[in-house]
Enzyme design. Structure first.
Site, PDB file in Angstrom:
ATOM      1  N   HIS A 149       0.818  -1.220   0.000  1.00 46.61           N
ATOM      2  CA  HIS A 149       0.000   0.000   0.000  1.00 46.61           C
ATOM      3  C   HIS A 149       0.853   1.273   0.000  1.00 46.61           C
ATOM      4  CE1 HIS A 149      -3.648  -2.210   0.345  1.00 46.61           C
ATOM      5  NE2 HIS A 149      -3.415  -2.660   1.557  1.00 46.61           N
ATOM      6  N   ALA A 150       2.146   1.152   0.238  1.00 45.97           N
ATOM      7  CA  ALA A 150       3.003   2.342   0.308  1.00 45.97           C
ATOM      8  C   ALA A 150       3.189   2.924  -1.090  1.00 45.97           C
ATOM      9  CB  ALA A 150       4.345   1.985   0.926  1.00 45.97           C
TER      10      ALA A 150
END
Length: 313
Positions: A126-127
């Site tokens: 998700h980064a």
């Protein structure tokens, strides 16, 4: 198959509070299960090394890395968003998590291992390039893919993400990159609520309806991923291995079983055998029920090791 198993004690130092689902107990559950069934002993175990700033900066701007470092507390826990927090050890853990994927890439290209599983946390998919979110600080798999290009000249990297959540960060970093193919299956509609539509030629978005079971999941993957993978002919296959699509995981509503994780791992291995000289680097993403996480990873490791699937209670 020679399967490397990479982790680091620092991965257990990061925590976000006693009630947070992304906890150090996740790795403890995996290690206990793999040791109990004798799988861990069949792998080539090693500790990761921390990713250097140069490696991280291939996918995250330096200003973002500095911003994260400024947020790091000297004690206690600070909140970045509603579900992503940092303690004093969080970035140390995140650096070895990303570093594990770098070392895994080194191992498969140097023929020290056929494939690699990185049992690390915090997760990474998700980064985004300039945003930490969804329990993730650095995008571990993106850091590894960028390393494969920079050090080994990899030209066609396939990233297969079978987490219950879509890999918005990986898409953010590599969208429209012709050297990267991203195949992502995820419950729809669902967090992260962005990048859920297919707008880029190198992204195969595979939304799954609530309640999707194993046979339907396999049919969808075969219809959507396989044609793209055969056309792409990757020289490296990377897996964002999330186990929160298991029917017993509290985070989602997809109904996969352990054997489905074995199946998709085996599918990735067949692609890697055809085009990538067996090279697979897998990195742990989600999975928040300790029991189903551990059994899912067991199935994943059995496939990577070339062992048959057998259900263990």
């Amino acid at each position: 198959m020679i399967t490397a198993y990479l982790t680091h004690p620092y991965c257990s130092l990061h925590h976000m509070g006693p009630e947070h689902p992304e906890s150090p107990q996740r790795l403890e559950a995996i290690r206990a299960r793999l040791s109990l069934v004798g799988l861990l002993q069949q792998t080539m175990q090693a500790d990761a090394k921390a990713a250097c700033e140069e490696s991280l900066a291939r996918v995250h701007p330096l200003r973002h890395l500095r911003s994260l470092e400024k947020c790091l507390p000297t004690e206690g826990i600070v909140t970045l968003d509603s579900d992503t927090m940092m303690n004093p050890d969080s970035l140390q853990a995140a650096r070895v998590a990303a570093g594990a994927v770098i070392r895994g890439v080194d191992q498969v290209f140097k023929r020290q291992a056929d494939n690699v599983f990185c049992a690390v946390r915090p997760p990474g998919h998700h980064a985004e390039a300039s945003e930490a979110m969804g329990f993730c600080f650095y995008n571990n798999i993106a850091v590894g893919a960028a390393h494969a290009r920079a050090k080994y000249g990899a030209k066609r990297i396939a990233i297969l993400d079978f987490d219950v959540h879509q890999c918005n960060g990986t898409i953010d970093i590599f969208k429209n990159d012709p050297e990267i193919l991203i195949c992502t299956s995820f419950q729809y509609p669902f967090y992260p609520w962005r990048y859920l539509r297919s707008e880029w030629q190198n992204v195969v978005n595979t939304p799954l309806e609530v309640g999707t079971n194993g046979p339907e999941f396999r049919r969808i993957i075969e219809n959507h991923w396989l044609p793209a993978l055969h056309a792409f002919k990757p020289d490296l296959v990377m897996l964002s291995a999330g186990f929160d699509a298991h029917r017993d995981d509290p985070m989602g509503d997809i109904c996969l079983e352990d054997e489905d994780f074995y199946w998709i791992t085996h599918l990735a291995m067949e692609i890697a055998t055809l085009y990538a000289d067996n090279r697979i680097v897998s990195v742990l993403e989600g999975g928040y029920n300790p029991k189903s996480l551990a059994s899912g990873v067991e199935a994943h490791l059995k496939a990577l090791l070339g062992l048959p699937f057998t259900e263990v209670p």
